[in-house]
Design a protein around this motif. Structure first.
Motif, PDB file in Angstrom:
ATOM      1  N   ASP A 244      13.963  -3.547  -9.604  1.00 56.22           N
ATOM      2  CA  ASP A 244      12.714  -4.332  -9.983  1.00 56.22           C
ATOM      3  C   ASP A 244      11.688  -3.085 -10.164  1.00 56.22           C
ATOM      4  O   ASP A 244      11.137  -2.705 -10.867  1.00 56.22           O
ATOM      5  N   TRP A 245      11.331  -1.780  -8.839  1.00 53.16           N
ATOM      6  CA  TRP A 245      10.686  -0.809  -9.203  1.00 53.16           C
ATOM      7  C   TRP A 245      10.707   0.021  -9.625  1.00 53.16           C
ATOM      8  O   TRP A 245       9.705   0.580 -11.084  1.00 53.16           O
ATOM      9  N   LEU A 246      12.129   0.498 -10.134  1.00 50.45           N
ATOM     10  CA  LEU A 246      12.984   1.936 -11.271  1.00 50.45           C
ATOM     11  C   LEU A 246      12.131   1.109 -12.597  1.00 50.45           C
ATOM     12  O   LEU A 246      11.518   1.532 -13.134  1.00 50.45           O
ATOM     13  N   LEU A 247      12.636  -0.129 -12.726  1.00 47.31           N
ATOM     14  CA  LEU A 247      12.087  -1.180 -14.461  1.00 47.31           C
ATOM     15  C   LEU A 247      10.367  -1.179 -14.368  1.00 47.31           C
ATOM     16  O   LEU A 247       9.876  -0.979 -15.552  1.00 47.31           O
TER      17      LEU A 247
ATOM     18  N   ILE B  60       0.987   6.656  -4.242  1.00 53.39           N
ATOM     19  CA  ILE B  60       0.949   6.627  -5.370  1.00 53.39           C
ATOM     20  C   ILE B  60       1.999   6.165  -6.601  1.00 53.39           C
ATOM     21  O   ILE B  60       1.442   5.855  -8.086  1.00 53.39           O
ATOM     22  N   ILE B  61       3.137   5.948  -6.087  1.00 49.23           N
ATOM     23  CA  ILE B  61       3.883   5.394  -6.723  1.00 49.23           C
ATOM     24  C   ILE B  61       3.447   4.030  -6.948  1.00 49.23           C
ATOM     25  O   ILE B  61       3.241   3.405  -8.222  1.00 49.23           O
ATOM     26  N   GLN B  62       3.092   3.169  -6.159  1.00 49.07           N
ATOM     27  CA  GLN B  62       2.566   1.893  -5.992  1.00 49.07           C
ATOM     28  C   GLN B  62       1.347   1.922  -6.749  1.00 49.07           C
ATOM     29  O   GLN B  62       1.588   0.781  -7.817  1.00 49.07           O
ATOM     30  N   GLY B  63       0.297   2.583  -6.486  1.00 48.84           N
ATOM     31  CA  GLY B  63      -0.759   3.154  -7.834  1.00 48.84           C
ATOM     32  C   GLY B  63       0.042   3.290  -9.325  1.00 48.84           C
ATOM     33  O   GLY B  63      -0.830   1.811 -10.534  1.00 48.84           O
ATOM     34  N   MET B  64       1.039   3.842  -9.673  1.00 57.76           N
ATOM     35  CA  MET B  64       1.612   3.839 -11.230  1.00 57.76           C
ATOM     36  C   MET B  64       1.641   2.603 -11.782  1.00 57.76           C
ATOM     37  O   MET B  64       0.902   1.896 -12.472  1.00 57.76           O
ATOM     38  N   LYS B  65       2.638   1.803 -10.655  1.00 56.08           N
ATOM     39  CA  LYS B  65       2.884   0.310 -10.982  1.00 56.08           C
ATOM     40  C   LYS B  65       1.724  -1.015 -11.362  1.00 56.08           C
ATOM     41  O   LYS B  65       1.701  -0.731 -12.010  1.00 56.08           O
TER      42      LYS B  65
ATOM     43  N   SER C  18       0.641   2.399 -16.640  1.00 48.84           N
ATOM     44  CA  SER C  18       0.208   3.215 -17.814  1.00 48.84           C
ATOM     45  C   SER C  18       1.169   5.021 -16.752  1.00 48.84           C
ATOM     46  O   SER C  18       0.278   5.288 -15.534  1.00 48.84           O
ATOM     47  N   LYS C  19       1.409   5.555 -17.431  1.00 48.31           N
ATOM     48  CA  LYS C  19       1.418   7.019 -17.385  1.00 48.31           C
ATOM     49  C   LYS C  19       0.176   8.042 -17.314  1.00 48.31           C
ATOM     50  O   LYS C  19       0.530   9.491 -16.286  1.00 48.31           O
ATOM     51  N   ASN C  20      -0.488   7.817 -17.825  1.00 45.39           N
ATOM     52  CA  ASN C  20      -2.128   8.599 -17.919  1.00 45.39           C
ATOM     53  C   ASN C  20      -3.520   7.875 -16.964  1.00 45.39           C
ATOM     54  O   ASN C  20      -4.211   7.544 -17.744  1.00 45.39           O
ATOM     55  N   PRO C  21      -3.301   7.580 -15.877  1.00 45.06           N
ATOM     56  CA  PRO C  21      -4.613   6.759 -15.614  1.00 45.06           C
ATOM     57  C   PRO C  21      -5.392   7.973 -15.019  1.00 45.06           C
ATOM     58  O   PRO C  21      -5.566   8.582 -15.247  1.00 45.06           O
TER      59      PRO C  21
END
Length: 808
Positions: A294-297, A404-409, A413-416
């Protein structure tokens, strides 16, 4: 050999089709000219000339739009369809070439040369016929688009011209190729050209077959897996078992296929999915694997937003959201300009350093709005565990990715724009050092392959625009500081606060309290008084709280029916906020002996610092109170030593240091104080107390002192000068080496203050001390003459002291 017969026939232009001699075909005719040509042919001998258009899209072709060589055909049947369309069955008779167009209206009428074929079989023609039949048989066998019975018909044709035309009519060729065969009147040339075309088509068909075989093998594998899964489902259904897990597996497989994961990550996801499908449903690890998938997707591996690279629009947005902060805005616009010129650019790491309430966090939100990027914020205050940044390994119970990864999720978006708040308040313990883990995040050379312990796959952070905030620069770990671009946000002047309150804070609070401009009115002068007498800060948080308090009290009066519109003025402000909390104006009301005003830098901005010195009979003991730090105690000792070494020049009797005790006190003793900035202030207070000369109450000073009296530079000049301005001080003494920092001070503040640059303690005393007062125990000095002052003054060692009548 061929004989030629001239004939005048109606012309029927064909679109996207070509008719050979001996070919029988249905044609749908709808254009008016074409219908007229058919009707004319039916009236006469049912013979019509068929020629193909060069461009099928042309609705009204002219002479140049139609090929000159076509086929004379006989209309076998005619059927009128609804809508005016006619369906005709035609049979090709012979080739013909247009000599001239006789009529264009109401249909094309042309004179043609009709060729009648007369052939003589020879060895060349026979060989070409056999080659053509062999190639055609092979073509039919490979393509499987032509019925096998057609081959039998073709083999039995003895006329070479007819053989060529029948074979050409069955092949799926381009109109240009068919036309070239139709134009070949010579039978041998026609057969030779057709053999070349069929040979080319055979190569294409063979290549298609190879591709189909390759695709079929892949399809067979997929179909085999599909059938096996369907069989498993059927078996489970017969056994009465639920197939939810199979459905879940299929759903995850579809998601992985659509997620556009990097190749390495996709392989890892499929491997984990295979493990999941093989696990028993009740296995504890199944939930761990499912959560991992689920996290990967959920992570945005390829999804991003497009930057709005309109500099003018960005400038407008930044000005709307924030008043002042010109340096920060300029840096953001520079970044946008570079992004417009260089498409591939690593995200900058900006660090906003400044006291609370100056708009560091909201500035990050405005940057995201200007760029049209997603905005995500995490607070690092109190973070001690390295796993907060890099995540936990999946072997641990309750493992999760790092922040960091939680924030990206969360951003999706890959460029926030990613804001790391309070980076100076991280700490470390036995669980690791989070600041070291942040190095990989904030280093542009490393963050394109950030490794999270939970995800276990490199994640690209190079497109992220990281912004960090801090109150104190020296609390940020040095390796982190080296990777960031520091932008200092010192604080706001009174005028900037007034504008911020009127433009942003007041409208925001009025709206949040359910009011409007017709219900409450707060004047600019009222705001100014709130700033002066109810707040003392670098930012605007307390100012906003006071405005919110005014709105609450106004709302209460309106709801109670006491007033329809509440006006808050300078006169009735105390009814709403109570008595003033701070005294606005000069730091001290009058000149005093032994009391000097210093300037200090604190985490919340600059502040004034009163230093008091008193003397009393004793044995020369020096007492320091006020919860002073080591650096400040050393400054006091250095000041004392300097004053004692200059006793003769200052007119202080030497026995004073043996007969009197000296007490140096910095009020608000419960507050810890440290730093070198109070060195010259302590020296002035000591000199004042020992010479009995009054210190100017409208002068504030900052600077470190050496034993020989040199004034050394200090930091935080802008914050300290703003604090002096807030306190109503008229003259500020600064070290000469801090001349470069004057540029950071707002122009309107510089105009209201007299900035005196000094290099030695003697110069400080000449500016800060008033005329001498005589005492038998202390000094005897002559009163100094006057010296003129400008806005910024450099005092040299030999200059004279100013007279109080000439001071602004």
């Amino acid at each position: 050999m061929s004989s030629i017969e001239k004939r005048v026939l109606p012309l029927l232009p064909l679109r996207g089709i070509l008719v050979f001699p001996f070919m029988v075909i249905h044609l749908d005719v709808g254009r008016e000219k074409s219908v007229q040509a058919i009707e004319e042919a039916m009236i006469k001998d049912r013979v019509i000339f068929l020629a193909t258009q060069k461009e099928a899209q042309t609705d009204d072709p002219g002479e140049d739009d139609i090929y000159n060589v076509g086929t004379v055909a006989e209309v076998k049947q005619l059927l009128k369809l609804p809508g005016g369309t006619i369906r005709v069955l035609v049979e090709g008779i012979a080739r013909a070439k247009i000599n001239q167009y006789i009529d264009h209206e109401p249909y094309f009428s042309v004179e043609v040369d009709q060729y009648s074929e007369e052939y003589e079989k020879n060895s060349q023609v026979e060989a070409l016929m056999r080659n053509l039949i062999s190639q055609f048989e092979q073509y039919v066998k490979l393509s499987k688009k032509i019925p096998p019975e057609t081959v039998v018909t073709v083999v039995n044709i003895e006329e070479p011209g007819r053989l060529a035309d029948i074979v050409a009519s069955h092949l799926a060729l381009r109109i240009e190729d068919k036309q070239s065969i139709l134009e070949a009147v010579d039978i041998a040339k026609r057969l030779e050209k057709l053999c070349g075309i069929v040979s080319r088509e055979l190569e294409i068909v063979e290549l298609e077959r190879k591709i189909n075989v390759r695709v079929r093998k892949q399809m067979e594998k997929t179909q085999k897996e599909y059938y096996l899964r369907e069989q498993i489902k059927a078996i489970q259904k017969e056994l009465g078992e639920k197939d939810d897990r199979m459905a879940e597996g299929e759903e995850l497989r579809d998601k992985i296929a659509k997620a556009k994961l990097p190749r390495e990550v996709e392989e890892k996801a499929l491997k984990e999915l295979d493990r999941l499908e093989k696990m028993p449903p009740m296995a504890a690890e199944a939930a761990v694997v499912r959560n991992y998938l689920d996290w990967l997707l959920a992570l945005p591996w390829a999804k991003g937003t497009r930057d709005r690279l309109d500099i003018n629009m960005a400038e407008t947005i930044l000005n709307e959201d924030h008043y002042g902060l010109e340096i920060v805005k300029e840096r953001i616009l520079e970044y946008l300009a570079i992004r417009k010129l260089a498409k591939k650019m690593k995200g900058p790491i900006l660090c906003f350093v400044g006291p609370p309430g100056v708009g560091k966090t909201s500035l990050g939100r405005s940057i995201a709005r200007a760029l049209e990027r997603k905005f995500v914020r995490i607070s690092l205050g109190g973070v001690r565990d390295e796993a907060e940044i890099r995540g936990h390994r999946r072997t641990y119970v309750g493992a999760m990715p790092g922040r960091i990864i939680q924030g990206m999720k969360t951003a999706g978006s890959k460029n926030p724009v990613f804001l790391l708040d309070e980076i100076d308040k991280m700490s470390m313990d036995f669980r690791g050092d989070p600041s070291s883990a942040l190095l990989e995040v904030l280093d542009p050379e490393q963050n394109n392959s950030f490794s999270d312990h939970y995800i276990e796959a490199p994640y690209d952070l190079s497109n992220v625009m990281f912004i960090t905030t801090a109150n104190i620069q020296h609390n940020i770990p040095r390796p982190l500081l080296d990777r960031m671009e520091i932008i200092n946000i010192s604080g706001y002047t009174e005028e900037e606060k007034v504008q911020i309150a009127l433009r942003h804070l007041l409208p925001k609070q009025v709206k949040e309290h359910g009011l409007n401009n017709n219900m409450v009115h707060i004047s600019e002068n009222t705001i100014r008084r709130v700033i002066r007498e109810y707040t003392r800060e670098s930012g605007v948080r307390n100012l906003e709280r006071n405005i919110a308090s005014l709105c609450r009290k106004a709302a209460k009066q309106i709801v109670a029916g006491k007033a329809k519109k509440v006006k808050v003025t300078v006169q009735n402000l105390e009814q709403f906020l109570g008595k003033p909390k701070y005294r606005f104006g000069i730091a001290e009301k009058e000149d005093q002996v032994g009391v000097a005003t210093g300037l200090a830098w604190t985490e919340v901005g600059g502040d004034t610092l009163a230093i008091e010195v008193t003397t009393y009979k004793g044995n020369g003991k020096l007492t320091l109170t006020g919860k002073l730090g080591d650096v400040m105690k050393e400054s006091a000792q250095a000041s004392y030593s300097y004053v004692r070494s200059r006793a003769a020049e200052l007119g202080i009797k030497h026995d004073v240091f043996e007969k009197y005790d000296i007490h140096v006190h910095v009020p608000e003793g419960a507050i810890p104080k440290d730093g070198p900035s109070a060195g010259i202030t302590m020296a002035v207070a000591l000199a004042s107390a020992l010479t009995n000369r009054r210190v100017r109450h409208d002068v504030a000073m900052t600077g470190e002192i050496t034993l020989r009296g040199r004034v050394l530079p200090i930091g935080g000049v802008k914050e300290k000068v703003l604090a002096a301005h807030r306190a109503g001080v008229k003259t500020v003494i600064l070290p000469m080496d801090n001349r470069k920092d004057i540029e950071e001070i707002p122009n309107n503040v510089q105009k209201q203050l007299e900035l005196v640059l000094v290099d030695h303690m003697d110069e400080v005393l000449k500016v800060a001390l008033r005329e001498a007062k005589f005492s038998p125990e202390t000094a005897q000095v002559e009163p100094p003459p006057a010296v003129a002052y400008s806005n910024v003054v450099e005092v040299e060692g030999g200059s004279e002291l100013p007279n109080e009548n000439n001071l602004s």
